[in-house]
Design a protein around this motif. Sequence first.
Motif, short mmCIF file in Angstrom:
data_model
loop_
_atom_site.label_atom_id
_atom_site.label_comp_id
_atom_site.label_asym_id
_atom_site.label_seq_id
_atom_site.Cartn_x
_atom_site.Cartn_y
_atom_site.Cartn_z
N ALA A 1 -6.86 -20.21 -52.57
CA ALA A 1 -6.11 -20.72 -51.43
C ALA A 1 -6.44 -22.16 -51.09
O ALA A 1 -7.44 -22.72 -51.53
N ALA A 2 -5.56 -22.74 -50.28
CA ALA A 2 -5.79 -24.03 -49.67
C ALA A 2 -5.15 -24.01 -48.30
O ALA A 2 -4.14 -23.33 -48.09
N VAL A 3 -5.73 -24.73 -47.34
CA VAL A 3 -5.15 -24.83 -46.01
C VAL A 3 -5.01 -26.29 -45.63
O VAL A 3 -5.80 -27.13 -46.07
N PHE A 4 -4.00 -26.59 -44.83
CA PHE A 4 -3.75 -27.97 -44.45
C PHE A 4 -3.47 -28.01 -42.96
O PHE A 4 -2.63 -27.26 -42.46
N ILE B 1 2.10 -30.35 -46.27
CA ILE B 1 3.26 -29.93 -45.48
C ILE B 1 3.29 -30.73 -44.19
O ILE B 1 2.25 -30.96 -43.57
N ALA B 2 4.49 -31.12 -43.78
CA ALA B 2 4.65 -31.84 -42.51
C ALA B 2 5.90 -31.34 -41.80
O ALA B 2 6.98 -31.33 -42.40
N ARG C 1 13.05 -27.97 -39.66
CA ARG C 1 12.89 -28.73 -40.90
C ARG C 1 11.42 -28.91 -41.22
O ARG C 1 10.63 -29.32 -40.37
N ILE C 2 11.06 -28.64 -42.47
CA ILE C 2 9.68 -28.79 -42.95
C ILE C 2 9.72 -29.52 -44.28
O ILE C 2 10.54 -29.21 -45.16
N TYR C 3 8.84 -30.50 -44.45
CA TYR C 3 8.72 -31.23 -45.71
C TYR C 3 7.51 -30.71 -46.47
O TYR C 3 6.42 -30.55 -45.89
N ALA C 4 7.68 -30.45 -47.75
CA ALA C 4 6.58 -29.95 -48.58
C ALA C 4 6.45 -30.81 -49.83
O ALA C 4 7.42 -31.01 -50.57
N GLY C 5 5.24 -31.31 -50.06
CA GLY C 5 4.94 -32.03 -51.28
C GLY C 5 4.15 -31.15 -52.23
O GLY C 5 3.40 -30.28 -51.79
N THR C 6 4.33 -31.35 -53.52
CA THR C 6 3.71 -30.49 -54.52
C THR C 6 2.88 -31.28 -55.51
O THR C 6 2.94 -32.51 -55.56
#
Length: 638
Positions: free
Chosen positions: A545-548, A592-593, A601-606
């Motif tokens: 896992a990872a949390v932000f 994620i922002a 609306r949610i922005y997700a970078g990968t």
Amino acid sequence: MRKVLIFLVIAILSAPAMAQWRRAELYGADVRALIVHPAEPDTLFLGTSTGEVYVSRDGAKTWQNPRHGVPFPGYVVDNLAIDRNGRLWAACWGLWGGGVIAVSGDGARTWMRRDKGLEDFSVRAIAIDPNDANFLVAGGLTGVYRSADGGLTWEKISEQINVESLAIDPRSRDRIYAGTWRQGIRTTDGGKTWELINDGMVLDTDMFGITIDAENPDNLWVSTCGWVYNSTNGGDRWVRYRDGFNNRRIHDVKLDPCDRNRLWAGSVAGLYRSDDGGRTWYAVSDERLVINSIALHPQRPGRIVLGVEGDGVYVSNDDAKTFARASEGLYNVRVATIAADPLVKDRVYAAVTFGGLSSGIYRSSDGGVRWERLNATELPEVLSLVVAPEQDAETRFVAGTTQGFFWSTDGVEWTKAEPVNTALRASKVIRFNRMRYFAATSEGVLTSRDGGRSWYRLAGAAARATDLAVGRLGGAAALFALTDEGVAVFDGAEWRLAANAPAKGRSLAAQRDVLFVAGARGVKAGRIADDFSWVAVEVPDAQYAAVFGSGPAAEPMLFLTARRTREILLSSREAEWMSMPLPAQHAEVTTIAPDPFEPKRIYAGTAGEGIFVFEGKATKYVMGKTPHDASAASGGGR
């Protein structure tokens, strides 16, 4: 549980669920293999370091993923080849071991594995007999294998280790060349016996690629870690050419099919050209390009297509006088951080990392649809970005990079912050108020009291820190840091290690007095008691896992990755869990922002699939459901 947003990565998603996400038009790719179809000069294929295969049908102007997904997740597509029947072959090596050999008869839309018995073989090279589409050789870390039935069965023909390149003589498939991490070998009897072919080579010559002259198969060129070598007698004797090269590491060398005296060499510092049969060379591209592959075709004289590490594709149609980036449709982009502008509607910023010339900070002014490069100042890889909510702030933008901190008023021109230490890696920056910032760095937790223009160590915190968050401790604000020594707590006066807290982790986030730590063994949640001991709190089961966290100025957003689950979960203020899909089947979300103006609306970078924007509808989720039940509840399925 208090208001917390928790995201749980899934491994399998349905197309309707993923349709709630739209993809941002931010293009690039870490290209590891690039070929042009011998019978179709405007059809090209490329493979990436994240297991993707793309196709272009218009001479590399635009690209498409025929599968609309990742055919080889967890593998590097290091080799592509087309046999005489037009089938596409891929040879991959695994990031965690093993490899894949697969074939596609429909232009990379579907694949069939052809590596039975070789699943644990780390494949680094493949070659196909130009006269027989079913005769293949594959090389890797533990030997060379041969198949005479299109990969249905394989036999080992060499114990040679660390094979990196292969070539089959078009006159006889019994004559095979293998390049290794130290020089090369050759067989002339189909692998019964092998001989070292190193006359004229230095001992540590790593042979990245072997090119056989189709008109004269005894004329061989190899790209190496020490310039290029040529043999005019089938490998019996080699001559090294390096005159004109500004660097020595050459990844690919190609004979020009339209000019017998011209050669092209792709290096870690640009493209080189020779007009005199390889005796002298000169640079013809930007030397910041790391070129892994060159594609040429006799029916397209003057066209050179380059596969570039991290940066995608560059094309010249005028014999390398000029090059243009041609990466439209390539979504193999690494995004380290996303920050929505708190003052301007539909404006959002993102940092592209390890993208070569394309690395930097990008801005979208239409809700993440189209993007433009923002920074004019050349920056190191940006790992963390903070955008202040005050329009008049001198340091409205603060960036943590692989070489320290930078600040900017407009995001275009940037100034390096003190200390000017290029060895300092600032992996996470958070804003506490207008002037106060904190950062997790390779040299401990640092703080700034002047809006990010200068930094110093906070209360002697010297242990390497990978992440940090602001939360609550005993009713007062506290800073939590994930360090090499464990979870550390700063109450405004001193640092204390939290007893019995998770010893290791990759990331953490806080929501008021609840702290989340994520790592390979899953997500752990807890509160820090008055005696600085960890008191566990229930948290969803999430492995690897990872949390932000989004920082103290907004409600935190925690992102959890888990292989066994199949959705993204979030909880509301009333602790009601909601479900939303992962943007792509194998996406590894890195940041994620939320949009401050559009609540849905949610922005997700990968970490290799670019940016996604969610504008769908979350559905109710009940804690404790199995992955199958959870998928059904959100409208998904296998």
